[in-house]
Design a protein around this motif. Sequence first.
Motif, PDB file in Angstrom:
ATOM      1  N   ASP A   7      21.836  83.894 -41.421  1.00 12.75           N
ATOM      2  CA  ASP A   7      22.252  83.784 -42.745  1.00 12.75           C
ATOM      3  C   ASP A   7      22.159  82.078 -42.582  1.00 12.75           C
ATOM      4  OD1 ASP A   7      23.063  86.105 -43.083  1.00 12.75           O
ATOM      5  OD2 ASP A   7      25.151  85.896 -42.141  1.00 12.75           O
ATOM      6  N   CYS A   8      21.548  81.193 -41.837  1.00 16.71           N
ATOM      7  CA  CYS A   8      21.546  79.913 -42.088  1.00 16.71           C
ATOM      8  C   CYS A   8      20.031  79.462 -42.705  1.00 16.71           C
ATOM      9  CB  CYS A   8      21.273  79.045 -40.708  1.00 16.71           C
ATOM     10  SG  CYS A   8      22.957  79.228 -39.607  1.00 16.71           S
ATOM     11  N   THR A   9      20.146  78.395 -43.634  1.00 16.08           N
ATOM     12  CA  THR A   9      18.740  77.954 -44.207  1.00 16.08           C
ATOM     13  C   THR A   9      18.549  76.535 -43.677  1.00 16.08           C
ATOM     14  OG1 THR A   9      19.946  77.080 -46.135  1.00 16.08           O
ATOM     15  CG2 THR A   9      19.234  79.329 -46.015  1.00 16.08           C
ATOM     16  N   THR A  10      17.340  76.015 -43.808  1.00 16.12           N
ATOM     17  CA  THR A  10      17.115  74.592 -43.508  1.00 16.12           C
ATOM     18  C   THR A  10      16.168  74.152 -44.497  1.00 16.12           C
ATOM     19  OG1 THR A  10      15.005  75.448 -42.384  1.00 16.12           O
ATOM     20  CG2 THR A  10      16.937  75.008 -40.834  1.00 16.12           C
ATOM     21  N   LYS A  11      16.289  72.827 -44.774  1.00 15.35           N
ATOM     22  CA  LYS A  11      15.493  72.259 -45.709  1.00 15.35           C
ATOM     23  C   LYS A  11      14.791  70.821 -44.845  1.00 15.35           C
ATOM     24  CE  LYS A  11      15.532  69.612 -50.268  1.00 15.35           C
ATOM     25  NZ  LYS A  11      16.163  69.520 -51.269  1.00 15.35           N
ATOM     26  N   MET A  12      13.618  70.820 -45.057  1.00 12.27           N
ATOM     27  CA  MET A  12      13.056  69.780 -44.465  1.00 12.27           C
ATOM     28  C   MET A  12      12.635  68.535 -45.402  1.00 12.27           C
ATOM     29  SD  MET A  12      10.411  68.750 -41.783  1.00 12.27           S
ATOM     30  CE  MET A  12      10.341  70.449 -41.048  1.00 12.27           C
ATOM     31  N   LEU A  13      12.825  67.302 -45.477  1.00 17.68           N
ATOM     32  CA  LEU A  13      12.734  66.402 -46.433  1.00 17.68           C
ATOM     33  C   LEU A  13      11.564  65.596 -45.922  1.00 17.68           C
ATOM     34  CD1 LEU A  13      16.458  64.907 -46.544  1.00 17.68           C
ATOM     35  CD2 LEU A  13      15.510  66.492 -47.782  1.00 17.68           C
ATOM     36  N   ASN A  14      10.739  65.502 -47.071  1.00 16.60           N
ATOM     37  CA  ASN A  14       9.496  64.547 -47.040  1.00 16.60           C
ATOM     38  C   ASN A  14       9.854  63.283 -47.254  1.00 16.60           C
ATOM     39  OD1 ASN A  14       7.829  66.885 -46.325  1.00 16.60           O
ATOM     40  ND2 ASN A  14       7.836  67.547 -48.410  1.00 16.60           N
ATOM     41  N   VAL A  15       9.382  62.400 -46.275  1.00 14.66           N
ATOM     42  CA  VAL A  15       9.649  60.990 -46.417  1.00 14.66           C
ATOM     43  C   VAL A  15       8.312  60.489 -46.104  1.00 14.66           C
ATOM     44  CG1 VAL A  15      11.052  59.004 -45.581  1.00 14.66           C
ATOM     45  CG2 VAL A  15      12.079  61.482 -45.596  1.00 14.66           C
ATOM     46  N   VAL A  29      18.163  61.128 -47.710  1.00 15.46           N
ATOM     47  CA  VAL A  29      19.101  62.206 -47.056  1.00 15.46           C
ATOM     48  C   VAL A  29      20.477  62.376 -47.644  1.00 15.46           C
ATOM     49  CG1 VAL A  29      20.609  62.785 -45.081  1.00 15.46           C
ATOM     50  CG2 VAL A  29      18.355  61.970 -44.722  1.00 15.46           C
ATOM     51  N   THR A  30      21.141  61.394 -48.175  1.00 14.41           N
ATOM     52  CA  THR A  30      22.413  61.529 -49.069  1.00 14.41           C
ATOM     53  C   THR A  30      22.317  62.155 -50.257  1.00 14.41           C
ATOM     54  OG1 THR A  30      23.136  59.289 -47.759  1.00 14.41           O
ATOM     55  CG2 THR A  30      24.396  60.148 -49.849  1.00 14.41           C
ATOM     56  N   SER A  31      21.267  61.789 -51.027  1.00 15.20           N
ATOM     57  CA  SER A  31      20.913  62.729 -52.199  1.00 15.20           C
ATOM     58  C   SER A  31      20.620  64.176 -51.930  1.00 15.20           C
ATOM     59  CB  SER A  31      19.845  62.025 -53.093  1.00 15.20           C
ATOM     60  OG  SER A  31      19.183  62.744 -54.002  1.00 15.20           O
ATOM     61  N   ALA A  32      20.008  64.308 -50.857  1.00 11.96           N
ATOM     62  CA  ALA A  32      19.866  66.029 -50.579  1.00 11.96           C
ATOM     63  C   ALA A  32      20.993  66.555 -50.198  1.00 11.96           C
ATOM     64  CB  ALA A  32      18.782  65.821 -49.450  1.00 11.96           C
ATOM     65  N   LEU A  33      21.997  65.965 -49.562  1.00 12.27           N
ATOM     66  CA  LEU A  33      23.401  66.374 -49.070  1.00 12.27           C
ATOM     67  C   LEU A  33      24.042  66.662 -50.443  1.00 12.27           C
ATOM     68  CD1 LEU A  33      23.944  64.586 -46.001  1.00 12.27           C
ATOM     69  CD2 LEU A  33      23.548  67.134 -46.191  1.00 12.27           C
ATOM     70  N   TYR A  41      24.863  70.094 -41.378  1.00 14.85           N
ATOM     71  CA  TYR A  41      24.019  69.368 -40.418  1.00 14.85           C
ATOM     72  C   TYR A  41      22.947  68.715 -41.232  1.00 14.85           C
ATOM     73  CZ  TYR A  41      26.121  72.654 -37.289  1.00 14.85           C
ATOM     74  OH  TYR A  41      27.296  73.383 -36.414  1.00 14.85           O
ATOM     75  N   VAL A  42      22.712  67.176 -40.303  1.00 14.72           N
ATOM     76  CA  VAL A  42      21.575  66.457 -40.726  1.00 14.72           C
ATOM     77  C   VAL A  42      20.904  66.305 -39.346  1.00 14.72           C
ATOM     78  CG1 VAL A  42      20.550  64.303 -41.659  1.00 14.72           C
ATOM     79  CG2 VAL A  42      22.469  65.532 -42.768  1.00 14.72           C
ATOM     80  N   VAL A  43      19.570  66.665 -39.224  1.00 13.67           N
ATOM     81  CA  VAL A  43      18.861  66.477 -37.770  1.00 13.67           C
ATOM     82  C   VAL A  43      17.775  65.683 -37.998  1.00 13.67           C
ATOM     83  CG1 VAL A  43      17.677  67.868 -35.967  1.00 13.67           C
ATOM     84  CG2 VAL A  43      19.742  69.034 -37.439  1.00 13.67           C
ATOM     85  N   PHE A  44      17.867  64.755 -37.289  1.00 11.35           N
ATOM     86  CA  PHE A  44      16.498  63.604 -37.110  1.00 11.35           C
ATOM     87  C   PHE A  44      15.652  64.048 -36.044  1.00 11.35           C
ATOM     88  CE2 PHE A  44      19.943  61.590 -39.725  1.00 11.35           C
ATOM     89  CZ  PHE A  44      19.082  61.100 -40.714  1.00 11.35           C
ATOM     90  N   ASP A  45      14.465  63.763 -36.122  1.00 13.27           N
ATOM     91  CA  ASP A  45      13.452  63.923 -35.128  1.00 13.27           C
ATOM     92  C   ASP A  45      13.158  62.644 -34.166  1.00 13.27           C
ATOM     93  OD1 ASP A  45      12.107  62.789 -37.037  1.00 13.27           O
ATOM     94  OD2 ASP A  45      10.557  64.246 -37.120  1.00 13.27           O
ATOM     95  N   TYR A  46      13.970  61.610 -34.865  1.00 15.74           N
ATOM     96  CA  TYR A  46      13.643  60.391 -34.320  1.00 15.74           C
ATOM     97  C   TYR A  46      14.897  59.400 -34.428  1.00 15.74           C
ATOM     98  CZ  TYR A  46      10.981  56.000 -32.964  1.00 15.74           C
ATOM     99  OH  TYR A  46      10.493  54.796 -32.259  1.00 15.74           O
ATOM    100  N   GLY A  47      15.542  58.986 -33.468  1.00 15.24           N
ATOM    101  CA  GLY A  47      16.832  58.020 -33.525  1.00 15.24           C
ATOM    102  C   GLY A  47      16.759  57.051 -34.602  1.00 15.24           C
ATOM    103  N   PRO A  48      15.602  56.398 -34.617  1.00 17.08           N
ATOM    104  CA  PRO A  48      15.684  54.942 -35.553  1.00 17.08           C
ATOM    105  C   PRO A  48      15.669  55.364 -36.885  1.00 17.08           C
ATOM    106  CG  PRO A  48      14.125  54.442 -33.694  1.00 17.08           C
ATOM    107  CD  PRO A  48      14.825  55.945 -33.691  1.00 17.08           C
ATOM    108  N   PHE A  49      15.318  56.837 -37.230  1.00 19.43           N
ATOM    109  CA  PHE A  49      15.112  57.324 -38.739  1.00 19.43           C
ATOM    110  C   PHE A  49      16.710  57.524 -39.120  1.00 19.43           C
ATOM    111  CE2 PHE A  49      10.735  59.398 -38.027  1.00 19.43           C
ATOM    112  CZ  PHE A  49      10.053  58.073 -38.193  1.00 19.43           C
ATOM    113  N   ALA A  50      17.532  57.385 -38.275  1.00 15.74           N
ATOM    114  CA  ALA A  50      18.843  57.822 -38.588  1.00 15.74           C
ATOM    115  C   ALA A  50      19.909  56.564 -38.616  1.00 15.74           C
ATOM    116  CB  ALA A  50      19.612  58.525 -37.523  1.00 15.74           C
TER     117      ALA A  50
END
Length: 124
Positions: A7-15, A29-33, A41-50
Amino acid sequence: VKSLCPDCTTKMLNVTLPDVAAGKIPSIVTSALRSNPDADYVVFDYGPFAGGITSALSGAGVKDVKVLGQAADSAAIADLKNGKQTAWTGFDPGYQPYAMFDAMFRDLEGQPIDQEEAALQNPR
């Protein structure tokens, strides 16, 4: 995600690189939320991006969203320790290139590559 939570969905943001250079990730990210208030959840693939995401979410009044990711930097670890973020994995810069080169050379030699052993895929 689908196999563990149908039942979960994901959305990838293109940056874009200009977005990263301009420090726009927190606002993107804030706009997407805001456009998806059911997000948990907000999941980052690289710490400095957060960087800046905690204050951006707070300033926008976005609550109850868990921030997590991989390859934590010192800011992510600090926010994790003070309870502002939820979870982060570490990053071993010495091992990752080894695993990539090992897989590449095995492939060149026609040898099998154990995806889990090479840390190239999550175990099921």
